[in-house]
Motif scaffolding. Sequence first.
Motif, short mmCIF file in Angstrom:
data_model
loop_
_atom_site.label_atom_id
_atom_site.label_comp_id
_atom_site.label_asym_id
_atom_site.label_seq_id
_atom_site.Cartn_x
_atom_site.Cartn_y
_atom_site.Cartn_z
N ALA A 1 1.06 5.52 -0.54
CA ALA A 1 0.37 6.81 -0.62
C ALA A 1 0.97 7.64 -1.75
O ALA A 1 2.19 7.65 -1.95
CB ALA A 1 0.49 7.55 0.71
N THR B 1 -4.15 4.54 -9.65
CA THR B 1 -4.42 4.98 -8.28
C THR B 1 -5.92 5.08 -8.02
O THR B 1 -6.73 5.16 -8.94
CB THR B 1 -3.78 6.35 -7.99
OG1 THR B 1 -4.48 7.35 -8.74
CG2 THR B 1 -2.31 6.37 -8.37
N VAL B 2 -6.27 5.11 -6.73
CA VAL B 2 -7.64 5.36 -6.30
C VAL B 2 -7.61 6.54 -5.32
O VAL B 2 -6.61 6.76 -4.62
CB VAL B 2 -8.29 4.13 -5.63
CG1 VAL B 2 -8.44 3.01 -6.64
CG2 VAL B 2 -7.46 3.65 -4.44
N ASP C 1 -3.31 9.14 8.87
CA ASP C 1 -3.53 7.95 8.05
C ASP C 1 -2.23 7.20 7.83
O ASP C 1 -2.18 5.96 7.89
CB ASP C 1 -4.13 8.34 6.70
CG ASP C 1 -5.61 8.70 6.79
OD1 ASP C 1 -6.21 8.46 7.86
OD2 ASP C 1 -6.16 9.21 5.80
N ARG D 1 -2.94 4.91 -3.36
CA ARG D 1 -3.98 5.83 -2.87
C ARG D 1 -3.53 7.25 -3.09
O ARG D 1 -2.49 7.66 -2.56
CB ARG D 1 -4.26 5.59 -1.39
CG ARG D 1 -4.57 4.15 -1.01
CD ARG D 1 -5.93 3.71 -1.52
NE ARG D 1 -7.01 4.55 -1.00
CZ ARG D 1 -7.57 4.38 0.19
NH1 ARG D 1 -7.16 3.41 0.99
NH2 ARG D 1 -8.56 5.17 0.57
N VAL E 1 -1.24 -1.30 -4.10
CA VAL E 1 -2.45 -0.50 -3.89
C VAL E 1 -2.01 0.95 -3.77
O VAL E 1 -1.27 1.31 -2.83
CB VAL E 1 -3.21 -0.95 -2.62
CG1 VAL E 1 -4.43 -0.07 -2.41
CG2 VAL E 1 -3.59 -2.42 -2.73
N HIS F 1 -3.91 11.50 -3.08
CA HIS F 1 -4.52 12.72 -2.56
C HIS F 1 -3.83 13.91 -3.24
O HIS F 1 -2.64 13.86 -3.54
CB HIS F 1 -4.35 12.83 -1.04
CG HIS F 1 -5.08 14.00 -0.45
ND1 HIS F 1 -4.56 15.28 -0.44
CD2 HIS F 1 -6.31 14.08 0.13
CE1 HIS F 1 -5.43 16.10 0.13
NE2 HIS F 1 -6.49 15.40 0.48
N LEU G 1 -2.58 3.00 5.61
CA LEU G 1 -3.77 3.16 4.75
C LEU G 1 -4.48 1.83 4.56
O LEU G 1 -3.85 0.79 4.50
CB LEU G 1 -3.33 3.72 3.38
CG LEU G 1 -2.79 5.16 3.39
CD1 LEU G 1 -2.36 5.56 1.99
CD2 LEU G 1 -3.86 6.11 3.90
N VAL H 1 0.86 -1.19 0.00
CA VAL H 1 0.00 0.00 0.00
C VAL H 1 0.89 1.24 0.00
O VAL H 1 1.73 1.41 0.88
CB VAL H 1 -0.95 0.02 1.22
CG1 VAL H 1 -1.84 1.26 1.17
CG2 VAL H 1 -1.79 -1.25 1.25
N TRP I 1 -7.89 9.13 -2.21
CA TRP I 1 -7.66 9.02 -0.76
C TRP I 1 -8.02 10.37 -0.14
O TRP I 1 -7.41 11.38 -0.44
CB TRP I 1 -6.19 8.65 -0.54
CG TRP I 1 -5.63 8.89 0.82
CD1 TRP I 1 -6.26 8.70 2.02
CD2 TRP I 1 -4.31 9.37 1.13
NE1 TRP I 1 -5.41 9.01 3.06
CE2 TRP I 1 -4.22 9.43 2.54
CE3 TRP I 1 -3.21 9.73 0.35
CZ2 TRP I 1 -3.05 9.86 3.18
CZ3 TRP I 1 -2.06 10.16 0.99
CH2 TRP I 1 -1.98 10.21 2.39
N GLN J 1 -5.07 8.63 -11.57
CA GLN J 1 -6.06 7.54 -11.63
C GLN J 1 -5.90 6.72 -12.90
O GLN J 1 -6.10 5.50 -12.90
CB GLN J 1 -7.47 8.11 -11.57
CG GLN J 1 -7.99 8.32 -10.16
CD GLN J 1 -9.50 8.50 -10.15
OE1 GLN J 1 -10.01 9.51 -10.59
NE2 GLN J 1 -10.21 7.49 -9.68
#
Length: 406
Positions: A271, A338-339, A401, A317, A315, A319, A406, A269, A341, A334
């Motif tokens: 960030a 990415t997804v 976080d 995430r 994974v 922001h 995450l 995971v 956050w 994206q």
Amino acid sequence: MAVTDEIREALGVPELRGLWEAAREALSSSQPTFRLELPDDATRTAVGELYGRPMWGEGTRISVSKLDDALRNRFGVGLSQVVEVLHGSVAEAEPAAEEADELLPVLDEHGLAGTSWAAPWLRWVRQYGRVGEAELVGIVHAAARVLAAMALSEPPRSWTSRASLAGRIGFPHSLDDGTTLSRVVLKAAALAQGAESPGNERDRRSLWERCGVAPDGVSATVLTWALPVSGDDAWSAGVRSRTELGLPAHLTHLDLGAAPERLVPEGSVIAVCEHPRVLEAAIREALHHPVICLSGLPSTAARALLERLSADGAVLRVHADFDWPGIAAALTAQRHGTVPWRMSGDDYRSALDRASRDRTDLPTLVGAPVPTPWDPQLADLMTTAARAIEEEHALQPLLDDLRRGL
């Protein structure tokens, strides 16, 4: 005043009549240059001012492509349009059958002959490419090898440097700015992408990158912290040693090219932030959660890294700032796996409330709105509130976080 009226007024003067008649004949016969008579000083002055160099003597040779460039730079229209306005449409000669047979198989060797841009590109190369007949087959062959390695029809998932790409045909500097090969390759890329031919360095760089080619292997970088690299090779050991020293790692295309095939274990995971302040804060607080910093709109190196990590099963995430450039950066990320956050409408509203409670002045949100497909209400809320929120104003929840994981 209509464009056609402007053309007639500026270019339909008697001193240029011979230029347009000769240019029309050259266009209709697909000649790259033509001879122009210069009978008097007025003609020499008018032609020289338009063409961009002094004219001497009783005549000169005019390059069709240079004349076309001069018109586009000064008036925003090409030679064919000017000639059509002043003298009627130009019936351009079709390439001779033997020429087509000679060149199309060269493109066909690389699966390019059936593309929609192949025929108009070959016509452009003959007419405007400033390529001599003796060099034509060689240039088209070299260009085809380069174009076959570029992402012309789909968004790129990886990038190679121009020098590396040129090296595949044996001439490392053949794609440098200003070379014949780079000129004809970029024209094909523009036709394939449905874009205008690039007229400056920024546009040329953008077009190269859209087709999966980086200007070089070192200028585009991506800032990383504590990447959980899993290899037992020297490259992975070097990244881990930076983390042990409490230092981030700047990765370039050259770095990524030297990296092992797998970077991180599946399920890692990671960030992804936009602002370097987030990554710096994670380091200062000794948070060893992996972080990638985009530093604005993701560079080609950042996009390449995200692609590699996504392929490894990581994974990711993301922001970003709550402003329109930040939303654009998140959207770009994206597309590379990415997804979001903490990027919902509720997160934006909470950040507004914190700023109000802390009496923090927020800048006005400017620019054209960008859609937020992961949460359509976010774009609506941002438009209504008209306030931008940088990541550093939402820093504490992000660090919390990272501290928890995450």
